[in-house]
Write an enzyme that holds these catalytic residues in place. Structure first.
Site, PDB file in Angstrom:
ATOM      1  N   GLN A   1      97.740  33.512  97.293  1.00  0.00           N
ATOM      2  CA  GLN A   1      98.375  33.775  96.242  1.00  0.00           C
ATOM      3  C   GLN A   1      99.814  33.165  96.223  1.00  0.00           C
ATOM      4  O   GLN A   1     100.297  32.781  95.220  1.00  0.00           O
ATOM      5  CB  GLN A   1      98.949  35.564  96.205  1.00  0.00           C
ATOM      6  CG  GLN A   1      97.590  36.356  95.985  1.00  0.00           C
ATOM      7  CD  GLN A   1      96.699  35.683  94.662  1.00  0.00           C
ATOM      8  OE1 GLN A   1      97.033  35.892  93.659  1.00  0.00           O
ATOM      9  NE2 GLN A   1      95.601  35.046  94.853  1.00  0.00           N
TER      10      GLN A   1
ATOM     11  N   TYR B   1      93.037  32.018  75.908  1.00  0.00           N
ATOM     12  CA  TYR B   1      94.039  31.043  75.964  1.00  0.00           C
ATOM     13  C   TYR B   1      93.864  30.474  77.223  1.00  0.00           C
ATOM     14  O   TYR B   1      93.868  31.596  78.372  1.00  0.00           O
ATOM     15  CB  TYR B   1      95.548  31.283  75.842  1.00  0.00           C
ATOM     16  CG  TYR B   1      96.618  30.391  75.969  1.00  0.00           C
ATOM     17  CD1 TYR B   1      96.983  29.393  75.244  1.00  0.00           C
ATOM     18  CD2 TYR B   1      96.781  29.675  77.303  1.00  0.00           C
ATOM     19  CE1 TYR B   1      97.923  28.538  75.307  1.00  0.00           C
ATOM     20  CE2 TYR B   1      97.782  28.820  77.546  1.00  0.00           C
ATOM     21  CZ  TYR B   1      98.271  27.988  76.313  1.00  0.00           C
ATOM     22  OH  TYR B   1      99.031  26.972  76.549  1.00  0.00           O
TER      23      TYR B   1
ATOM     24  N   GLN C   1     102.663  27.154  69.830  1.00  0.00           N
ATOM     25  CA  GLN C   1     101.760  26.850  68.601  1.00  0.00           C
ATOM     26  C   GLN C   1     100.236  27.118  68.745  1.00  0.00           C
ATOM     27  O   GLN C   1      99.968  27.575  67.688  1.00  0.00           O
ATOM     28  CB  GLN C   1     101.956  25.119  68.396  1.00  0.00           C
ATOM     29  CG  GLN C   1     101.237  24.397  69.378  1.00  0.00           C
ATOM     30  CD  GLN C   1     101.853  24.063  70.420  1.00  0.00           C
ATOM     31  OE1 GLN C   1     103.037  24.526  70.993  1.00  0.00           O
ATOM     32  NE2 GLN C   1     101.816  22.633  71.401  1.00  0.00           N
TER      33      GLN C   1
ATOM     34  N   ASN D   1     102.385  29.967  80.298  1.00  0.00           N
ATOM     35  CA  ASN D   1     103.427  29.830  80.678  1.00  0.00           C
ATOM     36  C   ASN D   1     104.548  30.458  80.054  1.00  0.00           C
ATOM     37  O   ASN D   1     104.003  31.406  79.422  1.00  0.00           O
ATOM     38  CB  ASN D   1     103.979  28.513  80.704  1.00  0.00           C
ATOM     39  CG  ASN D   1     104.010  27.705  79.356  1.00  0.00           C
ATOM     40  OD1 ASN D   1     104.176  28.694  78.725  1.00  0.00           O
ATOM     41  ND2 ASN D   1     104.149  26.593  79.080  1.00  0.00           N
TER      42      ASN D   1
ATOM     43  N   SER E   1     101.632  36.132  90.514  1.00  0.00           N
ATOM     44  CA  SER E   1     100.360  36.533  91.088  1.00  0.00           C
ATOM     45  C   SER E   1     100.970  37.372  92.358  1.00  0.00           C
ATOM     46  O   SER E   1     101.938  37.065  92.823  1.00  0.00           O
ATOM     47  CB  SER E   1      99.596  35.501  91.435  1.00  0.00           C
ATOM     48  OG  SER E   1      99.180  34.573  90.477  1.00  0.00           O
TER      49      SER E   1
ATOM     50  N   HIS F   1      96.415  42.484  93.493  1.00  0.00           N
ATOM     51  CA  HIS F   1      95.396  42.322  94.353  1.00  0.00           C
ATOM     52  C   HIS F   1      95.833  43.181  95.553  1.00  0.00           C
ATOM     53  O   HIS F   1      96.823  42.852  96.199  1.00  0.00           O
ATOM     54  CB  HIS F   1      95.140  41.003  94.736  1.00  0.00           C
ATOM     55  CG  HIS F   1      94.989  39.803  93.760  1.00  0.00           C
ATOM     56  ND1 HIS F   1      96.057  39.118  93.298  1.00  0.00           N
ATOM     57  CD2 HIS F   1      93.929  39.736  93.029  1.00  0.00           C
ATOM     58  CE1 HIS F   1      95.476  38.405  92.067  1.00  0.00           C
ATOM     59  NE2 HIS F   1      94.080  38.740  92.015  1.00  0.00           N
TER      60      HIS F   1
ATOM     61  N   HIS G   1     100.286  29.722  94.238  1.00  0.00           N
ATOM     62  CA  HIS G   1     100.244  29.864  92.816  1.00  0.00           C
ATOM     63  C   HIS G   1     101.437  29.188  92.463  1.00  0.00           C
ATOM     64  O   HIS G   1     101.631  28.071  91.565  1.00  0.00           O
ATOM     65  CB  HIS G   1      99.830  31.126  92.330  1.00  0.00           C
ATOM     66  CG  HIS G   1      98.471  31.318  92.051  1.00  0.00           C
ATOM     67  ND1 HIS G   1      97.686  30.795  91.256  1.00  0.00           N
ATOM     68  CD2 HIS G   1      97.861  32.318  92.727  1.00  0.00           C
ATOM     69  CE1 HIS G   1      96.422  31.322  91.123  1.00  0.00           C
ATOM     70  NE2 HIS G   1      96.468  32.302  92.072  1.00  0.00           N
TER      71      HIS G   1
ATOM     72  N   GLU H   1     102.942  73.391  58.475  1.00  0.00           N
ATOM     73  CA  GLU H   1     103.688  72.086  58.390  1.00  0.00           C
ATOM     74  C   GLU H   1     104.134  71.903  57.072  1.00  0.00           C
ATOM     75  O   GLU H   1     104.902  70.701  57.019  1.00  0.00           O
ATOM     76  CB  GLU H   1     102.798  71.023  58.957  1.00  0.00           C
ATOM     77  CG  GLU H   1     102.276  70.917  60.373  1.00  0.00           C
ATOM     78  CD  GLU H   1     101.283  69.755  60.958  1.00  0.00           C
ATOM     79  OE1 GLU H   1     101.067  68.984  60.171  1.00  0.00           O
ATOM     80  OE2 GLU H   1     101.089  69.883  61.865  1.00  0.00           O
TER      81      GLU H   1
END
Length: 478
Positions: free
Chosen positions: A308, A169, A240, A263, A286, A377, A311, A464
């Site tokens: 960062q 993705y 979807q 997202n 991030s 990071h 973002h 067992e």
């Protein structure tokens, strides 16, 4: 505004005169661009509570998003292509009538590669080469089959095989991420995955109201798919797309694993389809933590914190340093450099909401706090980074030395930039070749080995209460 050269759309300042420079502080207030990460000291008795509050970020998904995602997944599972087409047109503002319109051909990917400027082509290929080289070394180190034989001839080992088909993705819409294509597709390719299916949303421009609207395809993303060896690509995004990859449709094949960020809807969908398919991780905002001894130019560290923070507003940038004067210098750099940044408002909100400048008693204590945070990071901005590296146990990626900016790791250093966030580096690893492979145990027991192992297995099986297990082992005994 005219004197300072303010671009009101991008909030950039180009100071061309002394008078304009003097208006910097006023302009920052007027444009709401003051960035003041909270200042904390480990010597303060309230430090732990204050810092815990600053770290807090809820990964809980909004209940409405969860319900909507569940409905979309169920609909795609039931109606397949028709549902994918309907949701893609609705959410991305498209007017596609068939799924064929949403598939990118190899010719289109190649054409995109050939259409971008030569400098971008060269940069893509150079980055891809470094990423591929790193992951090939990773495969040799941990991704090979092995076996050995006991003294009685029993063979034991591990067979490593690649996944048949994976889905990657790639976020689209507000921003384009060709680097994400490289970081997801190349390790899959190196691992030997048979098919790599890419999905990327291409929403139509908001000002486009014409019938038959087409999505905005980013040429650099498509070019990266060509360079990285993506097998098939579809201009589909959101829940979807995750559903189509997990369950399969007449057009989009089902995959064994889905990787890549997205997202809140994408994250919720990945969480729900886990078990039907594998996933890499559920990524949070991030993060960067800079562990500094005061030897690096303050402007460099301020910009690394920005890298960062830009973002999104929930990103977290933290500085740990035992030198108060240096922390003050970094704050001054933040104030001076921020107005010139195109994403200054986002950076300011991130630093004000989640950023922190922390005075520690020593570098050793800074390392201990870093391990508690387990950042995505971690920059060791020190004149002697190898002195501190052995003390650091938990981080997605560790960047050693003043010249190793985190942004180099994002694009072209070689290691993967898909990293664990939100403290999960305590138990998770960067995306790698191993994520696109599976391991099968190999066992071949010799006749002699069965005499020894059979007695052990039978004894434990009887203990067992599993008599068939015991008898199966005993039947091989002489």
């Amino acid at each position: 505004q005219a004197q300072a050269g303010i671009d009101s759309q991008n909030h950039r300042c180009v100071f061309g005169s002394g008078e304009a420079r003097q208006s910097l502080i006023f302009l920052k207030f007027a444009m709401n661009l003051i960035a003041a990460p909270v200042y904390l000291s480990t010597a303060d008795s309230q430090f732990d509570a204050q810092f815990k509050a600053r770290q807090h970020w809820s990964a809980d998904t909004d209940a409405a998003i969860e319900r909507r995602v569940a409905d979309i997944l169920a609909d795609v599972q039931q109606r397949g292509d028709a549902a994918v087409l309907e949701y893609t047109n609705r959410f991305d503002g498209l007017a596609a009538t068939t799924m064929t319109e949403l598939e990118l051909t190899q010719a289109e990917l190649k054409a995109a590669f050939e259409s971008i400027p030569a400098a971008q082509r060269d940069a893509l290929q150079a980055a891809a080469s470094r990423v591929r080289t790193y992951h090939e070394a990773q495969k040799k180190a941990c991704g090979e089959s092995w076996s050995y034989r006991d003294e009685d001839g029993t063979l034991l080992g591990q067979k490593v095989t690649p996944l048949d088909r994976v889905g990657i993705y790639v976020p689209g819409g507000k921003a384009a991420y060709p680097s994400s294509v490289l970081m997801n597709a190349i390790p899959a390719h190196v691992a030997g995955v048979g098919e790599i299916i890419m999905v990327v949303p291409t929403p139509a421009r908001k000002d486009c109201t014409a019938t038959g609207a087409k999505g905005e395809k980013n040429a650099l993303v498509l070019a990266a798919a060509y360079v990285a060896g993506v097998t098939r690509a579809f201009t589909v995004g959101g829940a979807q797309a995750v559903a189509a990859l997990a369950y399969g449709t007449a057009t989009i094949p089902n995959v064994d694993k889905i990787t890549g960020p997205g997202n809140a809807y994408v994250a919720a969908a990945k969480r729900r389809v886990f078990g039907t398919v594998g996933i890499d991780m559920i990524a949070g905002p991030s993060e960067i933590l800079v562990l500094a001894d005061g030897s690096t130019p303050a402007d460099w560290v301020a910009m690394d914190l920005f890298s960062q923070a830009e973002h999104d507003e929930l990103a977290q940038s933290i500085l740990l340093c035992p030198d108060k004067a240096y922390i003050d210098a970094v704050q001054e750099s933040i104030n001076r450099l921020l107005p010139a940044m195109p994403r200054a408002e986002i950076i300011a909100k991130s630093l004000n909401g989640r950023g922190a400048l922390i005075l520690t008693r020593s570098m050793e204590e800074a390392c201990e706090i870093s391990n508690r945070i387990a950042p995505e990071h971690l920059e060791v901005s020190s004149c002697d980074p190898h002195r501190w590296e052995p003390l650091l146990k938990h981080a997605g990626a560790i960047f050693l030395g003043a010249f190793t900016s985190e942004s180099l790791g994002d694009y072209c250093a070689g290691p993967n930039h898909v990293l664990p966030t939100s403290g999960t580096a305590r138990f998770s690893s960067p995306l790698g070749v191993y994520d696109f492979q599976k391991r099968s145990s190999l066992i071949e027991v010799s006749e002699a080995g069965a005499q020894k192992l059979g007695k052990i297995a039978a004894e434990l099986a009887y203990g067992e209460g599993l008599q068939a297990h015991a008898r199966a082992a005993e039947m091989r005994l002489k």
